[in-house]
Design a protein around this motif. Sequence first.
Motif, short mmCIF file in Angstrom:
data_model
loop_
_atom_site.label_atom_id
_atom_site.label_comp_id
_atom_site.label_asym_id
_atom_site.label_seq_id
_atom_site.Cartn_x
_atom_site.Cartn_y
_atom_site.Cartn_z
N MET A 128 5.76 -3.81 11.92
CA MET A 128 4.74 -4.68 12.53
C MET A 128 4.31 -5.78 11.55
N GLU A 129 4.16 -5.38 10.29
CA GLU A 129 3.70 -6.35 9.28
C GLU A 129 4.75 -7.46 9.11
N SER A 130 6.02 -7.10 9.19
CA SER A 130 7.09 -8.09 9.04
C SER A 130 7.13 -9.02 10.25
N VAL A 177 -2.00 1.71 -7.13
CA VAL A 177 -2.57 0.40 -7.46
C VAL A 177 -1.60 -0.70 -6.99
N GLU A 178 -2.12 -1.67 -6.28
CA GLU A 178 -1.28 -2.78 -5.80
C GLU A 178 -1.05 -3.75 -6.96
N ASP A 179 0.19 -3.90 -7.35
CA ASP A 179 0.50 -4.72 -8.52
C ASP A 179 0.45 -6.22 -8.14
N LYS A 239 5.71 -0.93 -8.99
CA LYS A 239 5.57 0.42 -8.45
C LYS A 239 4.96 0.42 -7.05
N TRP A 240 4.17 -0.56 -6.76
CA TRP A 240 3.52 -0.67 -5.45
C TRP A 240 3.04 -2.11 -5.31
N ALA A 241 3.22 -2.69 -4.14
CA ALA A 241 2.87 -4.10 -3.95
C ALA A 241 1.75 -4.25 -2.91
N PRO A 242 1.03 -5.36 -2.96
CA PRO A 242 0.10 -5.65 -1.85
C PRO A 242 0.94 -6.17 -0.68
N GLN A 243 1.53 -5.25 0.09
CA GLN A 243 2.63 -5.62 1.00
C GLN A 243 2.26 -6.69 2.04
N GLN A 244 1.07 -6.55 2.62
CA GLN A 244 0.74 -7.53 3.68
C GLN A 244 0.67 -8.94 3.09
N ILE A 248 14.18 -11.81 -1.30
CA ILE A 248 14.32 -10.57 -0.52
C ILE A 248 13.25 -9.62 -1.04
N TYR A 249 12.36 -9.23 -0.17
CA TYR A 249 11.37 -8.21 -0.53
C TYR A 249 11.94 -6.85 -0.12
N VAL A 250 11.96 -5.90 -1.07
CA VAL A 250 12.58 -4.59 -0.80
C VAL A 250 11.55 -3.49 -0.98
N SER A 251 11.31 -2.72 0.08
CA SER A 251 10.41 -1.57 -0.07
C SER A 251 10.74 -0.56 1.01
N PHE A 252 10.76 0.72 0.61
CA PHE A 252 11.09 1.77 1.58
C PHE A 252 9.89 2.66 1.88
N TRP A 304 11.21 -5.95 -5.72
CA TRP A 304 11.61 -4.60 -5.31
C TRP A 304 10.51 -3.61 -5.67
N VAL A 305 10.04 -2.86 -4.65
CA VAL A 305 9.06 -1.81 -4.92
C VAL A 305 9.82 -0.50 -5.16
N VAL A 306 9.70 0.03 -6.37
CA VAL A 306 10.28 1.35 -6.67
C VAL A 306 9.10 2.28 -6.98
N GLY A 311 9.65 1.80 8.68
CA GLY A 311 8.41 2.47 9.07
C GLY A 311 7.67 1.53 10.02
N TRP A 312 6.85 2.09 10.90
CA TRP A 312 6.26 1.24 11.94
C TRP A 312 5.29 0.21 11.37
N ASN A 313 4.48 0.61 10.37
CA ASN A 313 3.54 -0.38 9.81
C ASN A 313 4.31 -1.53 9.19
N SER A 314 5.35 -1.19 8.43
CA SER A 314 6.15 -2.24 7.79
C SER A 314 6.79 -3.14 8.83
N1 UDP Z 1 2.77 -0.55 1.50
C1 UDP Z 1 2.08 -1.24 0.53
N2 UDP Z 1 2.72 -1.51 -0.64
C2 UDP Z 1 4.00 -1.12 -0.91
C3 UDP Z 1 4.69 -0.42 0.10
C4 UDP Z 1 4.05 -0.16 1.30
O1 UDP Z 1 0.92 -1.61 0.72
O2 UDP Z 1 4.47 -1.39 -2.00
C5 UDP Z 1 2.08 -0.23 2.77
C6 UDP Z 1 2.65 -1.04 3.92
O3 UDP Z 1 2.00 -2.30 3.97
C7 UDP Z 1 2.39 -0.15 5.11
C8 UDP Z 1 2.40 1.26 4.53
O4 UDP Z 1 2.27 1.12 3.11
O5 UDP Z 1 1.12 -0.45 5.66
C9 UDP Z 1 3.68 2.01 4.80
O6 UDP Z 1 3.69 2.41 6.13
P1 UDP Z 1 5.04 2.50 6.95
O7 UDP Z 1 4.69 2.98 8.33
O8 UDP Z 1 5.78 1.22 6.91
O9 UDP Z 1 5.93 3.55 6.18
P2 UDP Z 1 5.67 5.04 5.61
O10 UDP Z 1 5.11 4.88 4.25
O11 UDP Z 1 4.72 5.73 6.55
O12 UDP Z 1 7.02 5.64 5.60
#
Ligand code: UDP
Length: 463
Positions: A365-367, A258-260, A339-344, A276-280, A307-309, A360-363
């Motif tokens: 590109m999104e950045s 769920v996107e918080d 726990k999870w963010a609406p990252q875009q 600073i937005y932090v997510s791995f 921070w997304v943990v 990660g490639w999606n992250s």
């Molecule tokens: N994402 C998200 N919320 C979070 C963390 C990640 O929606 O809190 C999405 C992010 O926007 C991206 C995808 O999850 O589209 C992660 O893909 P990425 O290739 O960056 O990394 P992976 O999860 O495959 O290691």
Amino acid sequence: MEQQQQKERKRLRLVLFPLPAQGHINPMLELATILHSKGFSITIIHINFNSPNPSNHPHFTFHSIPHGLPDHMLKPTTGSGTKDVISIITHLNITTVEPFRECLTSNALDDDEPVACLISDAMFHFTRAVADSLKLPRLVLRTTSATSFNVFPAFPLLLQKGYLPVQDSRLEEPVVEFPPLKVKDLPVIETQYPEKFYELISRVVSETKASSGIIWNTFEELEQSALDSIANQLSIPMFPIGPFHKYNLAYSSSSFLVEDQSSISWLNTQPPNSVIYVSFGSVAVLSETEFLEIAWGLANSNLPFLWVVRPRSIHGSEWLELLPNGFLESLRGRGHIVKWAPQQQVLAHLAVGAFWTHSGWNSTMESICEGVPMICKPSFIDQNVNSRYVSHVWKVGVKLENGILERGDIERMITKLMREKEGEEIRCRVSKLKDMAISCLKHGGTSYKYLDSLVNHIHSLAH
Ligand code: UDP
């Protein structure tokens, strides 16, 4: 004119087959939305774990197939994470062959609309043989950067030259065949069975070469030389039509968690360019020590952070139990953890000033698409390559080079990016790259043209 052409052409169906991982499902469903807007009907065949939610995508038809994996591979264990990724993909390439074939023959192809082609995640190499046996053309979607994929065909050479398997004593050596990569940047993963990984990559490369083309979530201006190199080596059409998520279309979320939305309301209370937005991402895991160093590095930076943990993404812990008592309270609202963010949406928010990412490639590109500079801490495979390019080629971020995360280094990186001249220059470059990413989708832009040629290519495959 385009609408006229869509009307005149027979309506065709496309079958899309994503890998069941967040970083693969997201771009595949975005691609589905783009192709649907071009007049194609969409069928998604998906595996019955990490499944997309069909009700979020009412215009698409969904078919679920069983994964066939042993229970122990899927069981969520605390701090599990990266260790089984390669085994899972290797297994799925065996266990889903028959269910996939059956689904294609009994459901997906049995429709009034002719199926033009299959679009498979490139990691599902087995789909080549199945598609061939059904005389179904097959395109692949590669969800990583072209730059990292470009290293894969050279694995036999890298093994022969001793760069692979990676040895700790050689991490800082340059890989002269792929400047500016160092040995530590090669697209590999720590695994007990490196041969399995090399075998998987070799199959992915050979079955991609046998496809009718590769679709990329990138744009030509960003990765021209890697795209050219792959086109030369594989001799198949290339369609860099990204950034997928920036077409002016109504995308639905395909998040598993769920996107918080408190992420956004909290960001609304912060000054512009300060956070600073932090997510791995969805797979990488942290050790207990790394988690605590990050927490203190962020706290000591004196800047606000979101921070997304992810639950169970820290070894030995369910969520935040390892944080010292009163940690967040002592920051008086300067830190927000979800726990999870609406990252875009988060990256597009004016308050966000930097993204500390696993690259990660999606992250990535999104950045870039929001002009947000990055701090990179890669974990494995393509992330290693992406982070080197972010810091040393595109120069839109900084990379934590030290293998061991330390609060002092973290604080210094944050200061460099947020407060020093070098950070300003980085911000300026990423803002230019953002403009480039957006222009390539406009009429006459490179991705716009590649999308046109992809649509024509798909129609030609159907004849
Ligand atoms: N994402 C998200 N919320 C979070 C963390 C990640 O929606 O809190 C999405 C992010 O926007 C991206 C995808 O999850 O589209 C992660 O893909 P990425 O290739 O960056 O990394 P992976 O999860 O495959 O290691």
